[in-house]
Every structure is written in structure tokens, then in C-alpha cells.
Write a protein that holds these residues in place. Structure first.
Motif, PDB file in Angstrom:
ATOM      1  N   GLY C  32      30.324  72.286  -2.872  1.00 56.88           N
ATOM      2  CA  GLY C  32      29.726  73.604  -3.356  1.00 56.88           C
ATOM      3  C   GLY C  32      28.407  73.588  -3.783  1.00 56.88           C
ATOM      4  O   GLY C  32      27.864  74.641  -3.857  1.00 56.88           O
ATOM      5  N   GLU C  33      27.635  72.608  -3.757  1.00 54.47           N
ATOM      6  CA  GLU C  33      26.387  72.523  -4.090  1.00 54.47           C
ATOM      7  C   GLU C  33      25.309  72.257  -3.020  1.00 54.47           C
ATOM      8  O   GLU C  33      24.103  71.706  -3.191  1.00 54.47           O
ATOM      9  CB  GLU C  33      26.000  71.426  -5.410  1.00 54.47           C
ATOM     10  CG  GLU C  33      26.661  72.045  -6.521  1.00 54.47           C
ATOM     11  CD  GLU C  33      26.661  71.105  -7.659  1.00 54.47           C
ATOM     12  OE1 GLU C  33      25.754  70.413  -7.591  1.00 54.47           O
ATOM     13  OE2 GLU C  33      27.290  71.138  -8.719  1.00 54.47           O
ATOM     14  N   GLY C 241      40.634  78.294   5.120  1.00 58.04           N
ATOM     15  CA  GLY C 241      39.559  78.114   5.904  1.00 58.04           C
ATOM     16  C   GLY C 241      38.242  77.586   5.220  1.00 58.04           C
ATOM     17  O   GLY C 241      38.474  77.467   3.788  1.00 58.04           O
ATOM     18  N   VAL C 242      36.992  77.241   5.741  1.00 57.52           N
ATOM     19  CA  VAL C 242      36.053  76.833   4.933  1.00 57.52           C
ATOM     20  C   VAL C 242      35.485  77.796   3.905  1.00 57.52           C
ATOM     21  O   VAL C 242      34.942  77.440   2.895  1.00 57.52           O
ATOM     22  CB  VAL C 242      35.038  76.290   6.009  1.00 57.52           C
ATOM     23  CG1 VAL C 242      33.663  75.469   5.191  1.00 57.52           C
ATOM     24  CG2 VAL C 242      35.321  75.655   7.041  1.00 57.52           C
ATOM     25  N   LEU C 257      31.930  82.638   0.203  1.00 60.12           N
ATOM     26  CA  LEU C 257      31.602  81.498  -0.643  1.00 60.12           C
ATOM     27  C   LEU C 257      32.733  80.321  -0.161  1.00 60.12           C
ATOM     28  O   LEU C 257      33.546  80.451   0.349  1.00 60.12           O
ATOM     29  CB  LEU C 257      32.462  81.987  -1.992  1.00 60.12           C
ATOM     30  CG  LEU C 257      31.419  83.228  -2.631  1.00 60.12           C
ATOM     31  CD1 LEU C 257      31.832  83.412  -4.247  1.00 60.12           C
ATOM     32  CD2 LEU C 257      29.947  82.795  -2.633  1.00 60.12           C
ATOM     33  N   ALA C 258      32.440  79.163  -0.756  1.00 62.60           N
ATOM     34  CA  ALA C 258      33.146  78.001  -0.296  1.00 62.60           C
ATOM     35  C   ALA C 258      34.171  78.043  -0.653  1.00 62.60           C
ATOM     36  O   ALA C 258      34.865  78.358  -1.694  1.00 62.60           O
ATOM     37  CB  ALA C 258      32.283  76.739  -0.924  1.00 62.60           C
ATOM     38  N   ASN C 259      35.395  77.555  -0.029  1.00 62.06           N
ATOM     39  CA  ASN C 259      36.750  77.547  -0.219  1.00 62.06           C
ATOM     40  C   ASN C 259      37.273  76.161  -0.760  1.00 62.06           C
ATOM     41  O   ASN C 259      37.385  75.303   0.153  1.00 62.06           O
ATOM     42  CB  ASN C 259      37.818  78.034   0.905  1.00 62.06           C
ATOM     43  CG  ASN C 259      39.035  77.937   0.557  1.00 62.06           C
ATOM     44  OD1 ASN C 259      39.594  77.707  -0.460  1.00 62.06           O
ATOM     45  ND2 ASN C 259      40.084  78.120   1.554  1.00 62.06           N
ATOM     46  N   GLY C 273      27.650  75.850  -0.487  1.00 56.22           N
ATOM     47  CA  GLY C 273      28.164  76.940  -1.425  1.00 56.22           C
ATOM     48  C   GLY C 273      28.619  78.272  -0.997  1.00 56.22           C
ATOM     49  O   GLY C 273      29.583  78.941  -1.449  1.00 56.22           O
ATOM     50  N   GLU C 274      27.722  78.632  -0.039  1.00 56.68           N
ATOM     51  CA  GLU C 274      27.959  80.040   0.288  1.00 56.68           C
ATOM     52  C   GLU C 274      27.525  80.104   1.875  1.00 56.68           C
ATOM     53  O   GLU C 274      26.645  78.892   2.358  1.00 56.68           O
ATOM     54  CB  GLU C 274      26.741  80.648  -0.291  1.00 56.68           C
ATOM     55  CG  GLU C 274      27.178  82.296  -0.176  1.00 56.68           C
ATOM     56  CD  GLU C 274      26.207  83.090  -1.041  1.00 56.68           C
ATOM     57  OE1 GLU C 274      25.414  82.467  -1.759  1.00 56.68           O
ATOM     58  OE2 GLU C 274      26.317  84.372  -1.069  1.00 56.68           O
TER      59      GLU C 274
END
Lengths: 302, 354, 628
Positions: C32-33, C241-242, C257-259, C273-274
Motif C-alpha cells: 500500500g505504500e 481484485g487488486v 484504493l489498494a485491496n 496504494g491507489e
């Protein structure tokens, strides 16, 4: 009694004519001193001349606006192609000349069309008034309430315009402004003594409109038309940008400029030339319109 | 005053009615109906099921007058269009009757493409258009009027002539080209992220939207589009103001003011300028129209999420309900603009009383 | 649109298995970063987030991040693969008739709210589409809808056997000589196996049934009224999903946003992250903003590829585009468009086009167009680039997938060459066809041409002139059209070339009243070699249908049908049949196939973990990280 009125009217009419003549002479004198306007007029005439003589000029220079040369694309100006070549290797100068023909022809014809419609309707409604006047005023208010570009976009999307259709669209949508002016002017002229007298003498309405009212409108029309032609050139380019103008392969300055934005890195000359030509032409027309307005304005102090 | 405003509003009703008929007639005459476009490329749908469904749902096969009536008055009363099927439980069920209430009941129909109410699509775009429109009008007035006054004071001088030329030049450059060049020069060559279009820093506000950022925190994003939209206005207002000033100066009361022995500056700025503003008010109506109309191009260049852009997009996709809603809303804004300009005229000119 | 969506779906089919093969540069960046992945979008906003009703590429680009597929494609070969990541099916088998397919579903997949993904999630979407109440474009894949409408697709029924087993009846309806469906003794339709039908299953989405059923119940039409529906229940969002949790600012951008609950992530985590998809006005601004660093990746148009290649500071991948540009002819009488079959299923004689009805003329035109000069060459030392594509394109001979050469050589090379540029040959073909310049004005006239001898003698003496259309706004097509106009003028043909607005073009096209057209197809994946939707008689319906050239060839249809229904579906044996269909198309020339462009995808230099595969550049997007 009748004779007396006639003579009075005649004198009145002559006086009016005299006044107009001197008024025009005065305007001309003023114009001669207005170097900015004269300069604009000169440049415009030069441009028009260049554009009109395109077939001869291109033949002399040995260039052609249609011939493609895919092995010489985006070429910089050189001795063969004085203004370089475009993305298909066509001579840019030739295309600019032919594009100018079409751009100017569209603007001038469309403007003439809308002037004709506007003047006729304006004089008719101003002179007669009545229900036709009410309906037309309603139509004008309606047309003016829709932003003009919106209307143009809708119609252009339907008709996928060729230059001829495009002239029609611009002409039939552009008459409201001049019609209002003419109508207002006619309304006030209608009440002038010499018109009332002419009517009393039994002059036909048509004669009054063409012989007495129309000459008084010429100065408004000329000024409006100069500015209108300029505005139409700009509108054409704006519509091209949004994808609703005259479509390639027919060149116009507007669609050449709009297309060229994709090449501004590879070939800046393709962007600069049509942009400059549009701006210079419109600039000249506006300066001329402005100068004529000042010159013809009876309240201007010399 | 109130009565006058009221009368103006009543008067604009037939105008708006005319707008709806005119634009509906033109729009539905377009070849390439929405259904053909929406289903283009669905090559497996040989039997055109999807297209039929869309046409049935939106009544696209009705004659245009019927479509217009539906658009104005809704279709919930058109009972003959109901279609029943037998559902899984063996009951009769009414299907595929997409009901609309009609414009007169506040329902502008549903976007063919986004399937949302067309009015929602338009209304969420109005703030962005107003923001840009008001900003550019203000800039045009605040810059144009002082230029006009100064030009009048020194009329015939260098400032006057320069401003005259600049004014004409300002009107002579195609504004889409001007805008693109600004983006490319300031945004790309000078590498200023705020100058590449958009309404705010998109990545920083991706979860809330630009509308939620206070306008004073994203002024730099407004700079270029406002300038492009206002440039023509500055030119026009300055010339108009100059003429108006010169007219006023030659009138009697200014001569009186001089005669009273008032200082030059006082006469020019306090007396002449104030009275010269009156005719500007009449110019405001057309200026508002110009700003709304011009928004289509400016918004396209700067990816500004306004009315003009949604209008252009919906024309291309033949999304009639959205086209119609934007025309109607734009026309309403225009009519309101004219009324405001009327009122201002009265406010500025003490001689006018309704 | 299915063709498109399949392609886009690839983006989400993110592999988890081959972490060994793939250098994953982003491994050290915490989940996520990895920053924000920003893509550009020239065009409208997505129309919906719902994969059941999604109808356009932009919508599919968003919804494909949030929903799995029933059968995923292999990242490299791009054909359906059992157990491929992002897909439910871990294995499948046909019964002995080849028309009953049993799918076995993975048992380790969960929606992000913790609910297990089961057969119900697929069945619900199937029922929604079958109801006929939505404006879903996917009804065409089914044979019949609930209200009895026969849509004539390959899927006849989908039944849940248990939570992790689905039975599908699929195939082509067997028809007698009059075109009526054949039924067996029980009154059931007799089906023939269809080897291409497997890909139709992916047209039906997999959605979290427990949320969709609660939100819409049996009111499937309700989905049309709520196009931006995002499945969210008591336990939060239910996606797979992603990326997830879409937020749209209309006219501006879409953000996902990230899953971190996504178990099929290749790197075991979702690093970025996004994901943003930002609207942009046009290609020029898009390209410039990419250079300025605003977008993470973009597709680079042919005319900018040389500059970017020379620049060298960006990461790039290049491969032949999975689409082609062609010049299509109207073969039938344009003044009286008719469907290919009448109501009884018999072939209709549609007359011939005055000019293009003659194969010799089409061949002459194919020989008279210098495609090589249109493609041109890349800059080389002091020599500047030439041509419209500036060397960034490929010659093609027929309707096949230029990218197939990596996976399917046989089909990619059907053994035919593009028609060679040969003006003399073209001229002699035209003379043979009865088009001669009798009055020496540089324009050929009909002098015993096919239409004058067969249909209307008064056509004799008519000039060789026709209208060539393309859509406005596509610079490459406009340039190609103008070049073709100029090139055909060389052999005495007058082309009235016009670029018109797309909506109007579609009308002209499907109305079948045009003469000739320049447009392009993007080919879906997995590649459907049969292409009956483009060249089959069934797709020849004025007003709709995409066989707008009115191409009729019984042999072609038979070959495609044989290939589709081949017992055992042996790929090589099927290819052999499809190769023959390609040759038939090449010989009959309903299109002059012009070129496929070179696709170039570019990424910012600072994008780590970018490891694109051809046609599938985003397969490992979960491992990407960017410093922004």
C-alpha cells in the motif's frame, strides 16, 4: 397645398442627402487620417489578393495543396517548400492559400447571408411592426437565450458540414444581432418627417424602404459586417477544435490550426502559420470595423 | 422593482418554451441515433437485442413529437406502452417500462450513457462553470474598467492607443489556441503542474473531489482558464468603458463640475467614472452569455468539469437527455443573466424607476 | 464490446504463481505504500461500475479491478487456463457430446468482506442477464431470454450443481436445411459442440450474490437505475481484485484504493496504494503531460513513438497492435440495402455494388494502394522519418491477429501475402474489368464493366468515382484516406474522401448505404479467428450487424462452422480450418487490409516492478511502485 408640401419635402430630402454626403465626406476625411485603420485595410487587401491568386501563384512556384509526399513530412521551410510541409508532406504554403480561400469565403458568404436576412427582416418588422414583429422578436429572444456555440454544435453534429452547409448554418444563426440594430434604426427613421412626407406623397412602402431607409443603414451594416466576418473566422476555428467544423481533407485555417496542435513539437511552423494568419486577418477586420465606426460616428469630434 | 422582475420572469417562459422545442427538434433530427452508437462494436449481438432494449426503454422509435411530449410531460400516463410477461412464479409482471415524469415535473430523463438522471449530471457541473464564469467576469470587469478609464483620461495618448491595439488583438486570437499554448508553455516548458488544466491538485484530492477544496486554496488552478475566458472580456469592457467615459465627459454636468472648480482627478474618477458605469450594465447580459457559451471551449482545453464540456461530450454520444438538459440550464442561466443586467441597470442609473 | 472487455479484463488477471520467474522490484516497498498509479482517459467518464451492465471500455477498466472472472486467461498465451489467477475455474471437462461443460471452482477465494466466492455469485449475474430486464450488452451470449426472445448465443443454460460446481449447456443449435432448429424426441434442441463458446462464459460477470441479491432482489432492472453501485455489506466492501472502493469525480477522475485482502496478488501484497484514471482532453495534452510526469503509463501514438524511443529515458514495451486498419467495400447494391438472409433463412440476392461488386476492381484497388509508403520508415541517422505511421506499423494480409506470432504461428501466417503495390497490374486489372479512360481526361469510365453488362446498361460510360468515408478526429485514418485518394487518382479513380463525425458515420455504415470506408477493428482476446460477426451472413442486417460489406461466402461459413464445432476441439486441426477462412477472405477482398500499428506502452522511469507482457502490460500491477 399639396404642391407646397411636395416642395418642402423635396427640399427636406435634398437637405438630407446633402447632409449625408457631407457626413460621408467627413467620414472619409477622418478615415484618411486614421493610419491604423488604413494599415489594417492594406494588410487585409494584401492577404485577400494572395489568397485569391492561389491557383496562379502555386503554379508559378510549382507547388500544389493536394500532392502528398510521404517521404518528406514535417519538413522545415526550404527553397522548394517555402513554408515547409505538413504531416502528409503537402506544401504548407499552398495549403494555407487554399485554406484561406475557404475560410474567407465561408466567413464572407455566411456574413452576407446573415446580413441579408437580418436587414430584410429588420426593415420589414421595424417598418410594419405587428404580429410578425412579435413572433420574430420572440424567435430572436429564444435564439439569443441559447448560447450560440451550443446551437452551432448541435447543428454541426447533425449535418457533418461541408463548406456550403457550414455557410448555411452560420448564416441562418447569425442574423439576430444585425436584425435588432436595423429594426431599431428603422423604427426611429420611420417617424422622421421626410419619411412621413414621402408616405403622404404616395410613395410605395418598398420605395421608401429602399430609397430612404436603406441608405441610412449602410454605415451600421458595413461596421457590423467587418466585425462579423472576423468573428465567423474565429467561430469556424473554435468549432474545428471541438471536432465539429469543416472536416478534412477540405483545408481551412481553422482546421489546419486545430490539427496542427498534435505536431507542435515536431513542426512548430505548422502551428504558427495558420494561427498568425487567423489572428492577423481577424485583427485587421476588427481594426477596420472599429475605425469605420469612429469615422462614421456623427458625434465624434474632429 | 419587484413587479418588474416578476414581469421579466413571466416574459421568459415562452422563451424557454421556444428553447425546448427548437433544440429538441434539431437534436432528434440527428442521424446516428443513440442506440446505434451505444451498441456499436457489440459484434456478437447479431439479433440486436441490446439495441432493441435500449430503444424500447427510452422510446426512441416513437415519432419525435411523441418523444418531445414524453420529454416534457413524462410517459407514466402512456399506458398503451406497458408490456407484461409471466414471471417465474407464474404471475403477470409489468416489465421494461422505464417511466419518466417529464420536465414539467422536474424530471429531465435519464442519460442514455450513464443511466443517471440527466439533471444530476448537469447540476453537478454547474458549480465548476459558475466558478470559472464568475471569476472571469470579475477579472474582465476589474481589469477592463480601470483600463478604459485611464484610456479615456489620456485619450489619444500612448496608453490609449496601446490598449486599443491590445483590445483588438485580444479578440482576434482563437482562444482554444491561446489556451493550449499557455498550457504547453507554462505547464510543460515551465513545468508548473497547476498550469496543465484541471481544477485542483487531482492526486491530493482524489477521494474528495476538487469541489470540496476551498477556492482560495486552489487559486493558481483558476489562473489560466480564467485569463483565457476573461481576455476577450477585458478587451471589450475597456473599450466600452472608454467610449462611455468620453460620452459622459462631454455632458453638461461634468462641465458644471469643472465650473464648480473641482479638481481634475475628482471629476474624472468620482463623477465621470461613476456615471459611465451605467451603460456597462447593459453590456453585462451579453457578457454573461459569452462566458457560458465560451465555457464549451475553455473547459475542454483545461479539462474543467463544467457544463460546456459535458454538453460537447453528450452531443458526440447522442445522449439527448443530457444535451437537452444542458441547453435548458444554459438558457436559464442566460435568461437570468439578462434579468440581472436589467436590474443592475436600474441600480446604477437613479433615473430609472420601474 | 465483448471483444473489448475481454481484452481489458486481462489487466486484472494478475498472476500469483510465477513469482520466481518475475523480477519483483517492489518487494521491499511495504504494502500500500507504492504510491499512486495514474492512467489517462481520453473520453467520457465510466458509465457504470457494475460489470453486468458495463458497456464500454472505460467502465470495464474500472470494474475489472473489483470482480474476478469465471475463467481466467493465461498471462502469456492469453487463452483460457484452468486455475489461472483471478479466475474461479480451476478445472473443467466436457461430457461426451461436447455440449455439457462442468466447471469446478476454486474453494480458496473470498470476497473482501470475508464471504466465500461460490457458484451462486456467477449464477446471480447469469439470471440477471437472462431476465432481459437490464440493458446489458451480454444477452447476445445466451441462446434465449426469460421472456422467450431468442438471442441465438451459445449459452443455453447455467446450473449450479453445488457451491463449487457449475454445469453449463453450450453449443450451436443444429439446423435443418431450411434453417429451422432440429429437436430430439423429447423436444429438446439438438446442439453441436462449439469450441469457441468457452470464451462466451467470461461475458457473464461474477458478483457477490449476497450483496447484489440483498440490494436488487429480483428487480434486475434496478441495476440500470443505480449504475455506480458498489457492493458493500455489514462487513464492508465485497470485491475481489487488486483495487477497490471506487470514488468518482465526474468529468475529472476515478480513484480506487489498494485491496490488501486480494489473495491472488503476484507479489503476495498490493504495493501501490491507489489507482487513478484521469480525464484528459486530447492525445497531445496526454502525451505532453506524460512527459511532464503526470501519468504513470500511457499508450504512445504512432507519430510520437520515434521521439520517445530516441529520448530513451522512459521504460517502454512495444508489440504489434491487436487491431488493424482497413478499407472496407460495400459489395451489395447501396441503393437497396437488404439483410443477408430473409425470414425463412434463405440467402438473399442483394444485387451488386456498381463499382465494388466486381472482384477485379477490388483487386486492382488493393494493388494500387501503396501501404508501405503509408507505414513509412523510422528516422535513420540524418534521414528523417517518412510515411504516416513513421515506420511504426506492420503490413497485414487478412483478418488475423498480428500478435499471434508469439503464440500461434500457424494462424498468424496464413500463407498469404499482402497484395503487392503494382500500378501496372492494377491498371491492367481495371482494363480487364472494363474500366478504361476513353475520353483521356485522366478518369476511367465504365466500358463494358460488370454492372453495365449484368445489371444496368445505362451505367456504361459512368466515371470511376466513389465516396470514401472515415471518422473525423482520427489523424491516422484521415491521413490514410487522403493518401489513398491521392494514390488512386494515379490510376484514374476519383475518390471523394470525407472524414465525418463518428455518430453519423455509424449510421452510414450500419445502414449499408456507403461505398467504401476506412476504419479499424480491435481484436479481442482470446482471438476469435472465425469472425462470423464481421463476415457471416447472419451479421448482414441493414441498421445493425457488422457485416456491413454484405460479404457472402458459403464456403467461408462452412469452414468457420466446422472449425467452431470440431470434435475434440484440437487447436491445430481448428487452425488448419481457420487458415482456409483467412485465405477465402484474402481472395474475396471484402476489405483491403491495410496495416496494424505498433503499440508502444511507456512508463515513467521511476516506476519500479514494471514488467509488461505483450497485450497484458498490467498483469503484475500489484507489484508496481512509484516514488510519487
Amino acid at each position: 397645398m399639396a404642391t407646397a408640401t411636395n416642395i418642402a419635402q423635396l427640399q427636406d430630402g435634398e437637405e438630407e442627402q446633402l447632409r449625408r454626403l457631407t457626413h460621408n465626406q467627413r467620414a472619409l476625411r477622418r478615415l484618411k487620417k486614421d493610419y491604423l485603420t488604413l494599415g489594417g485595410l492594406g494588410i487585409l487587401l494584401l492577404l485577400v489578393l494572395i489568397v485569391i491568386t492561389a491557383p496562379a501563384t502555386t503554379r508559378i512556384l510549382g507547388i500544389d495543396h493536394l500532392t502528398e509526399n510521404l517521404s518528406k513530412i514535417y519538413a522545415d521551410p526550404d527553397s522548394e517548400n517555402l513554408l515547409g510541409t505538413d504531416d502528409k508532406g503537402r506544401d504548407h504554403l499552398a495549403r494555407l492559400m487554399y485554406g484561406g480561400q475557404i475560410s474567407l469565403a465561408i466567413a464572407v458568404t455566411a456574413s452576407t447571408l446573415s446580413m441579408t436576412i437580418g436587414i430584410s427582416l429588420g426593415m420589414l418588422t421595424g417598418y410594419y411592426g405587428g404580429i410578425v414583429d412579435d413572433i420574430l422578436i420572440w424567435l430572436i429572444t429564444t435564439l439569443n437565450s441559447i448560447p450560440q456555440l451550443f446551437l452551432l454544435l448541435i447543428i454541426s453534429s447533425i449535418l457533418s458540414p461541408s463548406p456550403i452547409v457550414f455557410i448555411g448554418i452560420l448564416g441562418f444563426l447569425g442574423w439576430t444581432g444585425i436584425m435588432r440594430l436595423v429594426r431599431g434604426e428603422t423604427l426611429s427613421l420611420r417617424e422622421r418627417e421626410y419619411i412621413i412626407a414621402a408616405r403622404a406623397m404616395g410613395a410605395s412602402d418598398a420605395r421608401i424602404m429602399f430609397q430612404h431607409i436603406f441608405p441610412n443603414l449602410i454605415s451600421i451594416v458595413v461596421v457590423t459586417m467587418a466585425i462579423d466576418i472576423g468573428a465567423l473566422i474565429l467561430i469556424e476555428s473554435g468549432l474545428s477544435f471541438l471536432g465539429f467544423g469543416v472536416q478534412p481533407p477540405t483545408p481551412t485555417w481553422g482546421n489546419m490550426l486545430s490539427e496542427s496542435r498534435a505536431f507542435f513539437r515536431k513542426a512548430p511552423h505548422l502551428v504558427i502559420a495558420p494561427g498568425l494568419l487567423i489572428s492577423i486577418t481577424v485583427l485587421c477586420l476588427y481594426i477596420i470595423g472599429d475605425g469605420l465606426r469612429d469615422a462614421l460616428d456623427p458625434t465624434t469630434v474632429d | 422593482m419587484t413587479r418588474h422582475i416578476f414581469r421579466r420572469i413571466i416574459q421568459s417562459i415562452p422563451t424557454i418554451f421556444g428553447v425546448t422545442i427548437l433544440s429538441y427538434l434539431i437534436m432528434t433530427a440527428a442521424p446516428g441515433g443513440p442506440a446505434a452508437l451505444l451498441t456499436f462494436g457489440n459484434i456478437d449481438d447479431e439479433n440486436n437485442i441490446q439495441r432493441q432494449q435500449i430503444e424500447e426503454r427510452y422510446g426512441l422509435n416513437d415519432p419525435w413529437i411523441m418523444q418531445y411530449v414524453t420529454w416534457v410531460a413524462g410517459n407514466d400516463w402512456q399506458v398503451w406502452k406497458n408490456r407484461t410477461i409471466i414471471n417465474e412464479d407464474g404471475e403477470e409482471e409489468l416489465v421494461f417500462r422505464h417511466t419518466t415524469q417529464g420536465v414539467i415535473r422536474g424530471d429531465f430523463g435519464e442519460s442514455f450513457r450513464q443511466r443517471r438522471p440527466a439533471l444530476d449530471i448537469i447540476l453537478e457541473r454547474v458549480p465548476a462553470t459558475l466558478e470559472l464564469g464568475i471569476a472571469s467576469l470579475l477579472v474582465a470587469l476589474l481589469v477592463g474598467i480601470p483600463i478604459g478609464i485611464v484610456a479615456a483620461i489620456w485619450h489619444g495618448g500612448i496608453f490609449d492607443n496601446t490598449s486599443r491595439i491590445l483590445a483588438v488583438v485580444g479578440n482576434a486570437i482563437p482562444n482554444f489556441w491561446f489556451g493550449l499554448m499557455l498550457i504547453l508553455f507554462v505547464g510543460v516548458f515551465l513545468d508548473q503542474p497547476w498550469a496543465r488544466g484541471n481544477r485542483c491538485d487531482l492526486s491530493a484530492n482524489s477521494r474528495t473531489g476538487c469541489g470540496s477544496v476551498p477556492i482560495y486554496q486552489r487559486m493558481e488552478y483558476l489562473l489560466l482558464p480564467t485569463f483565457v475566458l476573461a481576455y476577450g472580456g477585458i478587451a471589450n469592457f475597456s473599450r466600452f468603458m472608454r467610449t462611455s467615459m468620453l460620452d459622459t465627459v462631454s455632458s453638461d454636468f461634468i462641465r458644471t463640475a469643472y465650473a464648480k472648480g473641482l479638481r481634475n482627478r475628482t471629476v474624472w474618477w468620482r463623477h465621470a467614472a461613476r456615471n459611465s458605469l451605467i451603460p456597462i450594465a447593459t453590456f453585462l447580459g451579453p457578457a454573461i452569455v459569452g462566458v457560458i457559451g465560451g465555457s464549451a471551449i475553455t473547459e475542454a482545453i483545461f479539462t474543467w468539469p463544467g457544463l460546456g464540456r459535458v454538453f460537447v461530450e453528450s452531443i458526440s454520444s447522442r445522449d439527448y437527455p443530457v444535451v437537452m438538459a444542458s441547453v435548458l440550464i444554459a438558457s436559464l442561466l442566460t435568461v437570468v443573466g439578462y434579468i440581472i443586467s436589467d436590474i443592475l441597470y436600474a441600480v446604477f442609473d437613479p433615473r430609472i424607476r420601474f | 464490446m465483448k471483444q473489448f472487455s475481454k481484452l481489458l479484463l486481462l489487466g486484472m488477471i494478475v498472476a500469483a504463481l510465477v513469482a520466481i520467474v518475475v523480477p519483483v522490484g517492489a518487494q521491499d516497498v511495504p504494502a500500500g505504500e507504492g504510491g499512486t498509479i495514474i492512467e489517462s482517459n481520453i473520453g467520457d467518464d465510466p458509465a457504470t461500475f457494475n460489470p453486468i451492465i458495463g458497456n464500454d471500455t472505460v467502465s470495464d477498466a474500472v470494474s475489472s479491478w473489483m470482480y474476478p472472472n469465471i475463467i481466467a486467461l493465461d498471462d502469456v498465451t492469453l487463452v483460457e487456463a484452468p486455475g489461472a489467477p483471478g479466475g474461479l475455474a480451476e478445472s473443467w471437462e466436457y461430457d461426451e457430446t461436447g455440449t455439457v461443460l462442468t466447471l469446478h471452482i476454486r474453494q480458496d477465494m473470498f470476497w473482501s468482506d470475508g464471504e466465500q466466492i461460490t457458484a451462486d455469485d456467477y449464477i446471480w449475474a447469469y439470471n440477471a442477464i437472462k431476465s432481459g430486464q437490464t440493458t446489458s450488452p451480454r444477452t447476445a451470449q445466451l441462446y434465449q431470454l426469460d421472456d422467450g426472445t431468442v438471442t441465438d448465443g451459445t449459452i443455453h443454460s447455467i446450473t449450479k450443481i453445488d457451491d463449487f460446481t457449475i454445469e453449463v449447456v453450450l453449443g450451436t443449435v443444429d439446423r435443418d436445411e431450411e434453417g429451422n432448429p432440429i429437436t430430439d424426441d423429447d423436444g429438446n434442441l439438438v446442439l453441436l459442440p462449439n469450441c469457441a463458446a468457452l470464451s462466451d462464459l467470461n461475458s457473464i460477470a461474477v458478483v457477490p450474490e449476497h450483496i447484489y441479491a440483498a440490494a436488487f432482489g429480483m428487480d434486475y432492472a434496478g441495476m440500470d437505475a443505480d449504475p455506480y453501485f458498489v457492493p458493500e455489506g455489514e462487513n464492508g466492501l465485497a470485491t475481489f481484485g487488486v483495487f477497490t472502493d471506487p470514488f468518482i469525480e465526474f468529468g475529472v477522475q476515478v480513484s480506487l484504493l489498494a485491496n490488501q485482502d486480494y489473495i491472488d496478488a503476484i507479489s503476495g501484497q498490493v504495493t501501490p496504494g491507489e489507482w487513478l484514471m484521469q480525464n484528459v482532453e486530447d492525445q497531445t495534452v496526454e502525451y505532453e503531460r506524460f512527459l511532464a510526469g503526470d501519468f504513470t503509463t500511457i499508450g504512445v501514438s504512432a507519430d510520437n513513438q520515434n521521439a520517445l524511443r530516441a529520448d530513451g529515458s522512459f521504460q517502454t514495451i512495444e508489440y504489434p497492435s491487436n487491431g488493424y486498419t482497413y478499407m472496407g467495400f460495400n459489395l451489395a447494391d447501396p441503393s437497396n440495402p437488404q439483410p443477408g438472409r430473409d425470414e425463412d433463412g434463405n440467402l438473399v440476392d442483394q444485387g451488386i455494388h456498381p463499382i465494388f461488386g466486381d472482384l477485379l476492381v477490388r483487386q486492382a484497388i488493393a494493388h494500387a494502394i501503396d501501404v508501405r509508403s503509408i507505414i513509412g520508415s523510422r528516422p535513420d541517422g540524418d534521414n528523417p522519418a517518412t510515411g504516416i505511421l513513421e515506420g511504426n506499423g506492420y503490413l497485414i494480409a487478412t483478418h488475423n491477429h498480428p500478435g499471434l506470432s508469439s503464440t500461434d504461428d500457424e494462424l498468424a501466417d496464413a500463407g498469404v501475402e499482402p497484395y503487392a503495390f503494382d500500378l501496372e497490374l492494377a491498371a491492367s486489372l481495371l482494363e480487364e474489368a472494363g474500366w478504361v479512360d476513353i475520353d483521356d481526361d485522366g478518369i476511367r469510365e465504365c466500358q463494358g464493366c460488370l454492372y453495365a453488362t449484368e445489371v444496368d446498361a445505362s451505367f456504361e460510360g459512368s466515371e470511376f468515382e466513389f465516396e470514401l468515408l472515415t471518422n473525423a478526429g482520427n489523424n491516422i485514418r484521415e491521413a490514410t484516406g487522403e493518401t489513398i485518394r491521392a494514390q488512386l487518382a494515379e490510376i484514374g479513380i476519383v475518390v471523394d474522401f470525407q472524414a465525418i463525425e463518428f455518430g453519423t458515420l455509424v449510421d452510414e455504415l450500419v445502414g449499408q448505404e456507403f461505398d467504401a470506408i476506412i476504419i479499424g477493428w480491435r481484436l479481442g482476446l482470446p482471438f476469435n479467428a472465425g469472425a462470423k460477426g464481421l463476415f457471416g451472413v447472419g451479421a448482414d442486417i441493414p441498421g445493425s450487424g457488422f457485416n456491413f460489406t454484405s460479404y457472402q461466402n458459403a464456403d467461408y461459413e462452412r469452414l468457420v462452422d466446422e472449425g467452431d464445432a470440431l470434435a475434440g476441439c484440437d487447436p491445430d486441426a481448428r487452425d488448419a480450418l481457420y487458415v482456409q477462412t483467412q485465405i477465402a477472405l484474402w481472395e474475396d477482398l471484402p476489405y483491403v487490409w491495410l496495416f496494424a500499428t505498433n503499440t508502444m506502452i511507456a512508463a515513467q522511469p521511476d516506476l519500479a516492478g514494471w514488467d509488461p507482457l505483450p497485450y497484458n502490460t498490467q498483469w503484475n500491477i500489484d507489484a508496481w511502485s512509484t516514488s510519487d
